[in-house]
Enzyme design. Structure first.
Site, PDB file in Angstrom:
ATOM      1  N   GLU A 118       0.859  -1.192   0.000  1.00 13.02           N
ATOM      2  CA  GLU A 118       0.000   0.000   0.000  1.00 13.02           C
ATOM      3  C   GLU A 118       0.891   1.236   0.000  1.00 13.02           C
ATOM      4  OE1 GLU A 118      -2.060  -0.163   3.738  1.00 13.02           O
ATOM      5  OE2 GLU A 118      -2.771  -2.196   3.384  1.00 13.02           O
ATOM      6  N   LYS A 120       2.281   4.587   1.570  1.00 11.02           N
ATOM      7  CA  LYS A 120       2.318   5.139   2.919  1.00 11.02           C
ATOM      8  C   LYS A 120       1.880   6.588   2.821  1.00 11.02           C
ATOM      9  CE  LYS A 120       4.911   5.204   7.175  1.00 11.02           C
ATOM     10  NZ  LYS A 120       4.620   6.535   7.660  1.00 11.02           N
ATOM     11  N   ASP A 122       0.816  10.336   3.616  1.00  9.31           N
ATOM     12  CA  ASP A 122       1.432  11.319   4.491  1.00  9.31           C
ATOM     13  C   ASP A 122       0.370  12.231   5.085  1.00  9.31           C
ATOM     14  OD1 ASP A 122       3.471  12.393   5.845  1.00  9.31           O
ATOM     15  OD2 ASP A 122       4.352  13.486   4.159  1.00  9.31           O
ATOM     16  N   TYR A 230      -6.897   1.650   6.151  1.00 11.88           N
ATOM     17  CA  TYR A 230      -5.902   0.607   5.891  1.00 11.88           C
ATOM     18  C   TYR A 230      -5.837  -0.450   6.977  1.00 11.88           C
ATOM     19  CZ  TYR A 230      -3.215   4.125   8.505  1.00 11.88           C
ATOM     20  OH  TYR A 230      -2.802   5.051   9.409  1.00 11.88           O
ATOM     21  N   LYS A 323      10.508   3.589   3.195  1.00 10.85           N
ATOM     22  CA  LYS A 323      10.352   5.034   3.033  1.00 10.85           C
ATOM     23  C   LYS A 323      11.077   5.549   1.784  1.00 10.85           C
ATOM     24  CE  LYS A 323       9.184   7.533   6.292  1.00 10.85           C
ATOM     25  NZ  LYS A 323       9.276   7.646   7.733  1.00 10.85           N
ATOM     26  N   CYS A 417      21.935  43.837 -14.941  1.00 10.35           N
ATOM     27  CA  CYS A 417      22.219  42.444 -15.280  1.00 10.35           C
ATOM     28  C   CYS A 417      23.610  42.078 -14.760  1.00 10.35           C
ATOM     29  CB  CYS A 417      22.164  42.264 -16.796  1.00 10.35           C
ATOM     30  SG  CYS A 417      22.764  40.646 -17.317  1.00 10.35           S
ATOM     31  N   CYS A 420      25.991  41.327 -18.157  1.00  5.93           N
ATOM     32  CA  CYS A 420      26.405  42.338 -19.131  1.00  5.93           C
ATOM     33  C   CYS A 420      26.280  43.764 -18.602  1.00  5.93           C
ATOM     34  CB  CYS A 420      25.623  42.187 -20.427  1.00  5.93           C
ATOM     35  SG  CYS A 420      23.922  42.739 -20.284  1.00  5.93           S
ATOM     36  N   CYS A 435      16.922  41.454 -17.985  1.00  7.58           N
ATOM     37  CA  CYS A 435      18.065  42.181 -18.525  1.00  7.58           C
ATOM     38  C   CYS A 435      17.635  42.774 -19.863  1.00  7.58           C
ATOM     39  CB  CYS A 435      19.229  41.210 -18.726  1.00  7.58           C
ATOM     40  SG  CYS A 435      20.462  41.802 -19.889  1.00  7.58           S
ATOM     41  N   CYS A 441      23.921  40.741 -24.493  1.00  7.13           N
ATOM     42  CA  CYS A 441      24.249  40.073 -23.233  1.00  7.13           C
ATOM     43  C   CYS A 441      24.753  38.646 -23.515  1.00  7.13           C
ATOM     44  CB  CYS A 441      23.014  40.024 -22.345  1.00  7.13           C
ATOM     45  SG  CYS A 441      23.272  39.105 -20.827  1.00  7.13           S
TER      46      CYS A 441
HETATM   47  S1  IVH Z   1      -0.554   0.527   9.036  1.00 10.01           S
HETATM   48  C1  IVH Z   1      -0.009  -1.808  12.654  1.00 10.01           C
HETATM   49  N1  IVH Z   1      -0.709   1.478   6.618  1.00 10.01           N
HETATM   50  O1  IVH Z   1       2.205   5.380   9.239  1.00 10.01           O
HETATM   51  C2  IVH Z   1       0.158  -0.947  11.478  1.00 10.01           C
HETATM   52  N2  IVH Z   1       0.040   2.928   8.337  1.00 10.01           N
HETATM   53  O2  IVH Z   1       4.439   4.613  11.017  1.00 10.01           O
HETATM   54  C3  IVH Z   1      -0.405   0.380  11.678  1.00 10.01           C
HETATM   55  N3  IVH Z   1       0.504   5.223   7.593  1.00 10.01           N
HETATM   56  O3  IVH Z   1       0.590   5.815  12.306  1.00 10.01           O
HETATM   57  C4  IVH Z   1      -0.271   1.296  10.565  1.00 10.01           C
HETATM   58  N4  IVH Z   1      -0.036   4.896   5.489  1.00 10.01           N
HETATM   59  O4  IVH Z   1      -0.265   7.165  10.305  1.00 10.01           O
HETATM   60  C5  IVH Z   1      -0.389   1.737   7.890  1.00 10.01           C
HETATM   61  N5  IVH Z   1      -0.952   2.202   4.408  1.00 10.01           N
HETATM   62  C6  IVH Z   1      -0.632   2.459   5.687  1.00 10.01           C
HETATM   63  C7  IVH Z   1      -0.200   3.732   6.129  1.00 10.01           C
HETATM   64  C8  IVH Z   1       0.133   3.922   7.468  1.00 10.01           C
HETATM   65  C9  IVH Z   1       0.384   5.781   6.395  1.00 10.01           C
HETATM   66  C10 IVH Z   1       0.982   5.924   8.802  1.00 10.01           C
HETATM   67  C11 IVH Z   1       0.046   5.838   9.971  1.00 10.01           C
HETATM   68  C12 IVH Z   1       0.830   5.205  11.085  1.00 10.01           C
HETATM   69  C13 IVH Z   1       2.242   5.429  10.648  1.00 10.01           C
HETATM   70  C14 IVH Z   1       3.109   4.316  11.177  1.00 10.01           C
END
Ligand code: IVH
Length: 679
Positions: A118, A120, A122, A230, A323, A417, A420, A435, A441
């Site tokens: 999945e 991650k 932000d 998730y 990451k 400039c 030149c 310029c 130039c």
């Molecule tokens: S699973 C037991 N899935 O990452 C697992 N976390 O470092 C619990 N996060 O606090 C988290 N995308 O805020 C999971 N696809 C994803 C995620 C995710 C972002 C964040 C979440 C969590 C932090 C953990």
């Protein structure tokens, strides 16, 4: 309405409106696949609002009208997570992912296992608690054991159902996921913040966190938040026909089945290599994703296997976050230099203490222009945050004020400039100063020559930026026409140039003499005449002489050419030195095939008015437009009954709907490409 509705009829209508609105909100916000136009939705919404105003006793918590924010709080209540909200261990290299896979293999005594990948996201982790299908509580993660009750705020997020779909959900269902702010909404919010004289948010994550921590949920309601789920938390009282599934992948599908949003990027994978490929693929597409992600997460799919693998301190052993390299880093601003572009635009560039960010070492970053420097108040000597997202040019986000040394001075762009010495002017309405030296130039000359030689222009193989700079500095060439007078002897005398490479270069220069009219016009580097405009000019006038002698009014007949571009074109050809260079180029033997005037009425799109809408996946919209014009079409921006064809790309919206309503012929991108290829 003539007949007065009975109370039961009103209650029934309210119920039906709520169901319809919830259904359409789910299609729009969760599935990203709206079924009805926005205006229709608004109409239903207003009808419900009206009925509820007349009968406030019929308002329920799951009514879509109840998302707009409630009373102002003086603090957030604490919420204890019955099942703690854990964090994830991190990995930063392929090797660490191999180690992870090996660890799992051992923990599972070499059973085969699948991985779910999945993005991650932000944003920030939120837990949603549904009782008998109704959203009763939303809480932040906090320290993992206790969080804050942000129910009122989360209720304003359209992607969060106030009531679960269907009727086969458990009595108590806790779904967990990430609340985030999509990039587009973030940009818009920050523009509004700046307009109001308020501080913009540093990034979408902070904006999402700030929005969820509002004590006044009416403010949150105005913020463009979104959510993907998730994970499952607490579950009690499963429905006999819909017991909780035994794999993570199927649980996510189950959450979707109950109306919750899940990332469309989730994938079930078989092995470590697929995990690494997934990471690379998402990393590549990261700039195009509509929301920020900071990596990918891999999770063991089988719940039984997850249990077998267990936990270590506060993170599961069965999952890992891989990451991306950080996109932001801190470093020192050593100096601000000013670069001169092809058209004389002056750009301030930050010289930085080298810093590793976005996967590369960065030593320069753009500061855009004076207004941006003022807005951010960046000063030489500051410690600054540098950002490099994807392949985008690195930029300075802003200073770390707590680390500002004493005696720093606000930065002012030079009024001359730096190359030149000509006066630098800033025209009203333009962000950059320029310029005024023109081709006097050396910096502008170098840029003009680089542009002339570039791939989409004259395409002179082997004539790179460094070589152009060397040749201008050595006085070998002053303008683009001098390229065609170069000798092998002159070139081979340059740094790092042997006879062989000199010969190759001269050959490439000679080869470029045979070109096309659109390429040649583009190569001249007339301000704001890009590829598409050059093509449109060539098609319209068919010869260079005709373009040269066109008046400013005439030129505006060409699609895509407005008064400003027309002015730039006329001014370019008026300059004596440009005429001189042109003559030398043509005398040197640059030529192109004649553009034969076809009988316009025989073109496949002759007399047709075409509208392009939505985004195209295989070509830039301007290029498509230029091709359509070439094929005889008149390209218009809006759909009316005079439109003949609407070409709908991805995510086409109101124009497509209007075209459907008017019964206009609709093409998809493929149909358009098929015509292009055929012609
Ligand atoms: S699973 C037991 N899935 O990452 C697992 N976390 O470092 C619990 N996060 O606090 C988290 N995308 O805020 C999971 N696809 C994803 C995620 C995710 C972002 C964040 C979440 C969590 C932090 C953990």
């Amino acid at each position: 309405m003539s007949k007065k509705n009975t109370p039961t009829e009103i209650a029934q209508e309210i119920q039906s409106l709520k169901e319809q609105l919830n259904y359409h909100a789910h299609r729009y916000y969760v599935l990203d696949d709206p079924e009805i136009p926005d205006a229709e939705y608004d109409k239903l919404f207003r009808r419900l609002e009206h009925l509820e105003q007349q009968h406030p006793e019929l308002i329920t918590l799951d009514s879509p009208t109840q998302r707009v924010g409630g009373k102002v709080l003086d603090h957030f209540k604490q919420v204890t997570h019955e099942i703690p909200m854990l964090s994830l261990s991190n990995a930063f290299s392929e090797e660490e992912i191999h180690d992870f896979a090996k660890r799992i293999d051992e923990l599972l005594d070499h059973e085969t296992f699948n991985i779910v990948a999945e993005p991650k996201l932000d944003g920030l982790a939120i837990s949603l608690r549904y009782e008998n299908g109704l959203l009763v509580q939303a809480a932040t993660r906090g320290d993992g054991y206790t969080g804050e009750d942000v129910t009122q705020n989360v209720r304003t997020i359209q992607a969060v159902p106030l009531k679960l779909s269907g009727n086969d959900y458990p009595e108590i269902l806790e779904a967990r996921g990430e609340v985030f702010m999509p990039k587009a909404g973030f940009e818009k919010l920050n523009r509004a913040q700046i307009e109001k004289g308020e501080k913009p948010f540093a990034n979408p994550r902070n904006a999402a966190a700030g929005s969820l921590r509002q004590l006044d949920s009416k403010v949150t309601a105005t913020r463009p938040l979104d959510m993907f789920c998730y994970a499952l938390g607490m579950v009690k009282g499963e429905h006999p026909e819909q017991p909780i599934k035994q794999t993570h992948n199927e649980i996510l599908k189950q959450l979707q089945h109950w109306g919750l949003a899940v990332s469309p990027e989730v994938k079930r994978l078989d092995n470590c290599q697929q995990c690494l490929d997934y990471y690379q693929d998402i990393l590549k597409r990261r700039p195009e994703l509509p929301y920020e992600i900071d990596g990918v997460v891999f999770k063991v799919d089988s719940i039984a296997q997850q249990q077998k693998a267990g936990f270590i301190s506060r993170a599961p052993r069965w999952a890992i976050a891989y990451k991306f390299p950080a996109e932001e880093a801190m470093t020192k601003l050593l100096a601000i230099d000013v670069q001169v572009g092809r058209t004389g635009a002056l750009t301030p560039v930050a010289r930085l203490e080298p810093v590793f960010v976005g996967g590369v070492t960065v030593t320069n970053a753009t500061l855009h222009n004076q207004d941006e420097i003022d807005r951010k108040d960046v000063r030489v000597g500051d410690t600054v945050i540098v950002r490099r997202a994807g392949d985008v040019i690195p930029e300075v986000v802003g200073p770390v004020l707590s680390r500002r040394p004493e005696n720093t001075q606000p930065y002012k762009m030079p009024d001359h400039c730096p190359v030149c010495g000509s006066v630098a002017e800033r025209v009203d309405g333009e962000a950059k100063s320029r310029c005024t030296g023109g081709l006097y130039c050396p910096a502008q000359r170098k840029e003009a020559i680089k542009h002339f030689a570039s791939r989409k222009a004259m395409d002179i193989d082997g004539l790179g930026d460094k070589l152009v700079e060397q040749m201008v500095d050595a006085g070998l060439i002053n303008d683009v026409s001098d390229l065609y007078q170069l000798t092998v002897k002159q070139v081979s005398a340059l740094d790092r140039m042997g006879d062989k490479s000199a010969l190759n270069l001269i050959e490439a220069i000679n080869k470029s003499k045979s070109t096309t009219l659109p390429r040649f016009i583009y190569a001249l580097g007339i301000r704001e005449v890009g590829e598409a405009t050059a093509l449109a000019l060539a098609n319209h006038y068919k010869s260079l002489e005709a373009i040269e002698s066109a008046s400013q009014e005439d030129l505006q007949e060409v699609p895509d050419v407005g008064p400003v571009v027309a002015h730039h074109i006329v001014t370019f050809f008026e300059q004596a030195h440009n005429q001189e260079v042109l003559k030398k180029l043509l005398d040197a033997g640059i030529h192109w095939p004649e553009i034969v005037s076809k009988d316009e009425t025989e073109l496949p799109l002759a007399g047709k008015t075409v509208v392009l809408t939505g985004s195209l996946s295989t070509m830039a919209r301007n290029d498509a437009k230029a091709r359509l014009i070439e094929l005889g079409a008149k390209v218009s921006g809006s759909v009316s009954k005079n439109t003949d064809i609407v070409i709908a790309g991805e995510k086409a919206g109101s124009k497509l709907i209007k075209a459907q309503e008017l019964g206009i012929e609709i093409w998809d991108e493929e149909q358009m490409l098929a015509l292009f290829n055929q012609e």
